[in-house]
Design an enzyme around this catalytic site. Sequence first.
Site, PDB file in Angstrom:
ATOM      1  N   THR A  46       0.841  -1.192   0.000  1.00 47.00           N
ATOM      2  CA  THR A  46       0.000   0.000   0.000  1.00 47.00           C
ATOM      3  C   THR A  46       0.880   1.247   0.000  1.00 47.00           C
ATOM      4  O   THR A  46       2.008   1.207  -0.468  1.00 47.00           O
ATOM      5  CB  THR A  46      -0.963  -0.020   1.194  1.00 47.00           C
ATOM      6  OG1 THR A  46      -0.198  -0.156   2.397  1.00 47.00           O
ATOM      7  CG2 THR A  46      -1.965  -1.162   1.090  1.00 47.00           C
TER       8      THR A  46
ATOM      9  N   VAL B 148       0.852   4.505   2.639  1.00 51.07           N
ATOM     10  CA  VAL B 148       1.374   5.055   3.884  1.00 51.07           C
ATOM     11  C   VAL B 148       2.133   3.972   4.657  1.00 51.07           C
ATOM     12  O   VAL B 148       3.160   4.250   5.282  1.00 51.07           O
ATOM     13  CB  VAL B 148       0.236   5.654   4.752  1.00 51.07           C
ATOM     14  CG1 VAL B 148       0.762   6.121   6.102  1.00 51.07           C
ATOM     15  CG2 VAL B 148      -0.441   6.810   4.018  1.00 51.07           C
ATOM     16  N   CYS B 149       1.647   2.753   4.594  1.00 51.57           N
ATOM     17  CA  CYS B 149       2.225   1.660   5.381  1.00 51.57           C
ATOM     18  C   CYS B 149       3.736   1.497   5.185  1.00 51.57           C
ATOM     19  O   CYS B 149       4.474   1.404   6.174  1.00 51.57           O
ATOM     20  CB  CYS B 149       1.504   0.342   5.096  1.00 51.57           C
ATOM     21  SG  CYS B 149      -0.255   0.391   5.494  1.00 51.57           S
ATOM     22  N   PRO B 150       4.251   1.464   3.956  1.00 52.78           N
ATOM     23  CA  PRO B 150       5.695   1.271   3.823  1.00 52.78           C
ATOM     24  C   PRO B 150       6.505   2.434   4.399  1.00 52.78           C
ATOM     25  O   PRO B 150       7.615   2.225   4.891  1.00 52.78           O
ATOM     26  CB  PRO B 150       5.922   1.121   2.321  1.00 52.78           C
ATOM     27  CG  PRO B 150       4.710   1.649   1.662  1.00 52.78           C
ATOM     28  CD  PRO B 150       3.589   1.480   2.643  1.00 52.78           C
TER      29      PRO B 150
ATOM     30  N   LEU C  32       6.577   1.682   8.197  1.00 53.31           N
ATOM     31  CA  LEU C  32       7.382   0.507   8.518  1.00 53.31           C
ATOM     32  C   LEU C  32       8.866   0.783   8.294  1.00 53.31           C
ATOM     33  O   LEU C  32       9.714   0.305   9.055  1.00 53.31           O
ATOM     34  CB  LEU C  32       6.908  -0.694   7.706  1.00 53.31           C
ATOM     35  CG  LEU C  32       5.486  -1.166   8.057  1.00 53.31           C
ATOM     36  CD1 LEU C  32       5.008  -2.201   7.051  1.00 53.31           C
ATOM     37  CD2 LEU C  32       5.396  -1.700   9.466  1.00 53.31           C
TER      38      LEU C  32
END
Length: 187
Positions: free
Chosen positions: A44, A46-48, A51
């Site tokens: 996706t 924003v997720c990376p 993380l």
Amino acid sequence: MALIGSMILPFTAQAYKEGKFVEVTDADTRGKWAVFFFYPADFTFVCPTELEDLADIYPQLQKMGVEVYSVSTDTHFSHKAWHDTSPAIGKINYYMLGDQNHNLSTNFQVLREGQGLADRGTFVVDPEGVIQLVEITSEGVGRNAAELLRKIKAAQYIAAHPGEVCPAKWEEGEATLAPSLDLVGKI
């Protein structure tokens, strides 16, 4: 949501970590501080960024006795594929837990009913398995690993110094407060 001060519930999950698939259980988290970092989905937007930000501070967290468990409702197989194909995710050395059965997302009360995805939730758990910090944001609001690091330092400080509390914007080494009748109305 009354999770602060509650014990984490039993779980078993498959994870991807440093090129291997491993099983992780609630028992594995005992005796050390833990961060459960929920996010909606692999591959996706924003997720990376979140993380990767967390991966950048992971060595500091390890020195503080903190283990990190990122969690989405994807499988551990999906985590490996994402790790192998994304430069940002390729930096991750912490556990990437698969929660396709929604056990963890349900236990931590971040499962989006009817969607099968987890909200962005961060939970800091002490060595006894007690939840000490909860942060949940909406889909489009990314989290800041530096602020998480500051909050973990504060949580560890107050755990080691009963009777003291950390004021707003507290940074390691700064003054704390000792709540008492004498302080009422004087701050």
